[in-house]
Design a protein around this motif. Structure first.
Motif, short mmCIF file in Angstrom:
data_model
loop_
_atom_site.label_atom_id
_atom_site.label_comp_id
_atom_site.label_asym_id
_atom_site.label_seq_id
_atom_site.Cartn_x
_atom_site.Cartn_y
_atom_site.Cartn_z
N ALA A 143 0.84 -1.20 0.00
CA ALA A 143 0.00 0.00 0.00
C ALA A 143 0.87 1.24 0.00
CB ALA A 143 -0.92 0.02 1.21
N THR A 144 0.43 2.24 -0.74
CA THR A 144 1.09 3.53 -0.77
C THR A 144 0.07 4.62 -0.48
OG1 THR A 144 0.75 3.70 -3.16
CG2 THR A 144 2.88 2.85 -2.43
N ASN A 145 0.56 5.73 0.05
CA ASN A 145 -0.32 6.87 0.25
C ASN A 145 -0.32 7.73 -1.02
OD1 ASN A 145 2.03 8.48 0.37
ND2 ASN A 145 2.06 8.48 2.60
N GLN A 146 -1.06 8.82 -0.98
CA GLN A 146 -1.21 9.67 -2.16
C GLN A 146 0.09 10.36 -2.57
OE1 GLN A 146 -2.47 10.24 0.82
NE2 GLN A 146 -2.05 12.36 1.40
N ARG A 147 1.08 10.35 -1.71
CA ARG A 147 2.39 10.90 -2.04
C ARG A 147 3.33 9.84 -2.63
NH1 ARG A 147 0.50 12.71 2.54
NH2 ARG A 147 1.68 11.29 3.85
N GLY A 148 2.82 8.62 -2.77
CA GLY A 148 3.63 7.53 -3.32
C GLY A 148 4.52 6.87 -2.29
N GLU A 149 4.35 7.19 -1.02
CA GLU A 149 5.16 6.61 0.04
C GLU A 149 4.57 5.27 0.47
OE1 GLU A 149 6.30 10.87 2.14
OE2 GLU A 149 4.41 9.85 2.68
N ALA A 150 5.40 4.26 0.57
CA ALA A 150 4.94 2.93 1.00
C ALA A 150 4.56 2.98 2.47
CB ALA A 150 6.03 1.89 0.76
N VAL A 151 3.35 2.53 2.79
CA VAL A 151 2.91 2.43 4.19
C VAL A 151 2.83 0.99 4.64
CG1 VAL A 151 1.70 4.65 4.12
CG2 VAL A 151 0.44 2.55 3.65
N LEU A 152 2.80 0.08 3.69
CA LEU A 152 2.72 -1.35 3.99
C LEU A 152 3.45 -2.07 2.85
CD1 LEU A 152 -0.22 -3.20 5.39
CD2 LEU A 152 0.55 -3.95 3.17
N LYS A 153 4.35 -2.97 3.20
CA LYS A 153 5.13 -3.67 2.18
C LYS A 153 5.02 -5.17 2.38
CE LYS A 153 8.82 -0.26 1.72
NZ LYS A 153 10.26 -0.04 1.89
N GLY A 154 4.92 -5.88 1.28
CA GLY A 154 5.05 -7.33 1.30
C GLY A 154 4.10 -8.09 2.19
N ALA A 155 2.90 -7.59 2.37
CA ALA A 155 1.92 -8.35 3.15
C ALA A 155 1.59 -9.63 2.38
CB ALA A 155 0.65 -7.53 3.37
N ILE A 156 1.54 -10.73 3.08
CA ILE A 156 1.15 -12.00 2.48
C ILE A 156 -0.18 -12.40 3.10
CG2 ILE A 156 1.77 -14.43 2.14
CD1 ILE A 156 3.67 -12.44 0.76
N ILE A 157 -1.16 -12.58 2.26
CA ILE A 157 -2.49 -12.93 2.73
C ILE A 157 -2.95 -14.18 2.00
CG2 ILE A 157 -4.89 -12.15 3.01
CD1 ILE A 157 -3.75 -9.25 3.03
N GLU A 158 -3.38 -15.17 2.76
CA GLU A 158 -3.86 -16.41 2.18
C GLU A 158 -5.37 -16.52 2.36
OE1 GLU A 158 -1.76 -19.73 3.86
OE2 GLU A 158 0.18 -18.99 3.19
N ALA A 159 -6.00 -17.11 1.35
CA ALA A 159 -7.46 -17.32 1.40
C ALA A 159 -7.79 -18.65 0.74
CB ALA A 159 -8.18 -16.18 0.65
N VAL A 160 -8.86 -19.27 1.20
CA VAL A 160 -9.34 -20.48 0.54
C VAL A 160 -10.14 -20.06 -0.69
CG1 VAL A 160 -9.34 -21.90 2.61
CG2 VAL A 160 -11.40 -20.65 1.99
N LEU A 161 -10.14 -20.93 -1.66
CA LEU A 161 -10.93 -20.64 -2.87
C LEU A 161 -12.24 -21.40 -2.85
CD1 LEU A 161 -8.08 -20.66 -5.51
CD2 LEU A 161 -9.34 -18.70 -4.64
#
Length: 130
Positions: free
Chosen positions: A112-130
Protein backbone atom coordinates in the motif's frame (compact mmCIF):
# COMPACT_ATOMS: atom_id res chain seq x y z
CA UNK A 1 -20.73 -18.39 -10.94
CA UNK A 2 -17.27 -18.48 -9.37
CA UNK A 3 -14.61 -16.32 -10.95
CA UNK A 4 -11.54 -18.08 -12.33
CA UNK A 5 -8.64 -16.70 -10.28
CA UNK A 6 -5.12 -17.45 -11.44
CA UNK A 7 -1.57 -16.76 -10.30
CA UNK A 8 -0.50 -13.39 -11.66
CA UNK A 9 -3.94 -11.79 -11.33
CA UNK A 10 -3.82 -8.29 -9.83
CA UNK A 11 -6.26 -6.15 -7.90
CA UNK A 12 -6.47 -2.65 -6.43
CA UNK A 13 -8.36 -1.34 -3.40
CA UNK A 14 -8.52 2.29 -2.23
CA UNK A 15 -9.37 3.56 1.27
CA UNK A 16 -9.28 7.07 2.71
CA UNK A 17 -8.21 7.80 6.27
CA UNK A 18 -10.63 10.61 7.07
CA UNK A 19 -9.90 12.84 10.05
CA UNK A 20 -12.16 10.83 12.36
CA UNK A 21 -10.99 7.32 11.36
CA UNK A 22 -8.48 6.96 14.24
CA UNK A 23 -11.23 7.90 16.71
CA UNK A 24 -13.75 5.51 15.13
CA UNK A 25 -11.16 2.74 15.14
CA UNK A 26 -10.26 3.46 18.78
CA UNK A 27 -13.91 2.97 19.69
CA UNK A 28 -14.16 -0.26 17.71
CA UNK A 29 -10.85 -1.74 18.85
CA UNK A 30 -10.34 -0.28 22.30
CA UNK A 31 -6.95 1.12 21.22
CA UNK A 32 -7.12 4.55 22.83
CA UNK A 33 -3.38 5.19 22.79
CA UNK A 34 -3.22 9.01 22.74
CA UNK A 35 -1.05 9.02 19.59
CA UNK A 36 -4.23 7.92 17.78
CA UNK A 37 -6.62 10.44 19.29
CA UNK A 38 -4.69 13.46 20.59
CA UNK A 39 -2.68 15.59 18.11
CA UNK A 40 -0.47 16.95 20.89
CA UNK A 41 0.44 13.44 22.06
CA UNK A 42 1.30 12.49 18.48
CA UNK A 43 3.51 15.55 18.14
CA UNK A 44 5.21 14.84 21.49
CA UNK A 45 5.96 11.31 20.24
CA UNK A 46 7.65 12.75 17.14
CA UNK A 47 4.86 11.71 14.77
CA UNK A 48 3.74 15.18 13.75
CA UNK A 49 0.22 14.56 15.05
CA UNK A 50 -2.34 11.77 15.16
CA UNK A 51 -1.63 8.51 13.30
CA UNK A 52 -4.00 5.70 12.34
CA UNK A 53 -3.80 2.43 14.26
CA UNK A 54 -1.71 -0.09 12.35
CA UNK A 55 -4.37 -2.74 12.75
CA UNK A 56 -6.81 -0.56 10.82
CA UNK A 57 -4.33 -0.41 7.94
CA UNK A 58 -3.94 -4.19 8.25
CA UNK A 59 -7.72 -4.56 8.17
CA UNK A 60 -7.89 -2.60 4.93
CA UNK A 61 -5.20 -4.83 3.38
CA UNK A 62 -7.21 -7.91 4.35
CA UNK A 63 -10.34 -6.21 3.01
CA UNK A 64 -8.58 -5.78 -0.36
CA UNK A 65 -8.13 -9.56 -0.65
CA UNK A 66 -11.59 -10.31 0.77
CA UNK A 67 -13.20 -8.11 -1.89
CA UNK A 68 -11.06 -9.77 -4.57
CA UNK A 69 -12.04 -13.31 -3.54
CA UNK A 70 -15.62 -12.27 -2.81
CA UNK A 71 -15.94 -13.39 0.82
CA UNK A 72 -14.15 -12.18 3.98
CA UNK A 73 -14.75 -15.61 5.53
CA UNK A 74 -12.21 -17.09 3.12
CA UNK A 75 -9.21 -15.29 4.64
CA UNK A 76 -7.03 -17.76 6.53
CA UNK A 77 -3.59 -16.27 7.22
CA UNK A 78 -2.03 -12.81 7.26
CA UNK A 79 1.56 -11.62 7.56
CA UNK A 80 2.39 -7.93 7.27
CA UNK A 81 5.13 -5.35 7.73
CA UNK A 82 4.28 -1.70 8.25
CA UNK A 83 6.73 0.77 6.75
CA UNK A 84 5.26 4.22 7.48
CA UNK A 85 2.46 5.62 9.65
CA UNK A 86 -0.85 6.53 8.05
CA UNK A 87 -2.18 9.97 8.95
CA UNK A 88 -5.63 11.48 8.62
CA UNK A 89 -6.33 12.71 5.10
CA UNK A 90 -4.12 9.99 3.57
CA UNK A 91 -5.63 8.05 0.70
CA UNK A 92 -4.19 4.55 0.54
CA UNK A 93 -3.99 2.47 -2.60
CA UNK A 94 -3.59 -1.24 -1.96
CA UNK A 95 -2.05 -3.18 -4.85
CA UNK A 96 -2.32 -6.94 -4.76
CA UNK A 97 -1.01 -9.77 -6.88
CA UNK A 98 -1.87 -13.45 -6.67
CA UNK A 99 1.48 -15.15 -6.23
CA UNK A 100 0.31 -18.76 -5.96
CA UNK A 101 -2.67 -21.06 -6.06
CA UNK A 102 -2.24 -24.51 -4.56
CA UNK A 103 -4.37 -27.02 -2.68
CA UNK A 104 -7.47 -24.83 -2.89
CA UNK A 105 -5.68 -21.81 -1.41
CA UNK A 106 -4.73 -18.50 -2.90
CA UNK A 107 -1.67 -16.58 -1.73
CA UNK A 108 -1.53 -12.86 -2.50
CA UNK A 109 1.12 -10.25 -1.88
CA UNK A 110 -0.26 -6.82 -1.01
CA UNK A 111 1.43 -3.44 -0.66
CA UNK A 112 0.00 0.00 0.00
CA UNK A 113 1.09 3.53 -0.77
CA UNK A 114 -0.32 6.87 0.25
CA UNK A 115 -1.21 9.67 -2.16
CA UNK A 116 2.39 10.90 -2.04
CA UNK A 117 3.63 7.53 -3.32
CA UNK A 118 5.16 6.61 0.04
CA UNK A 119 4.94 2.93 1.00
CA UNK A 120 2.91 2.43 4.19
CA UNK A 121 2.72 -1.35 3.99
CA UNK A 122 5.13 -3.67 2.18
CA UNK A 123 5.05 -7.33 1.30
CA UNK A 124 1.92 -8.35 3.15
CA UNK A 125 1.15 -12.00 2.48
CA UNK A 126 -2.49 -12.93 2.73
CA UNK A 127 -3.86 -16.41 2.18
CA UNK A 128 -7.46 -17.32 1.40
CA UNK A 129 -9.34 -20.48 0.54
CA UNK A 130 -10.93 -20.64 -2.87
Amino acid sequence: MARDIQAGDTFTHVRECDRYRPIYYAGASGDYNPIHTDPEAGKAAGLGGVILQGLCTLGWAVEAVAVFVGDPGKIRRVKVRFSRPVVPQDTLTFEGRVTAIADGRLTAEVSATNQRGEAVLKGAIIEAVL
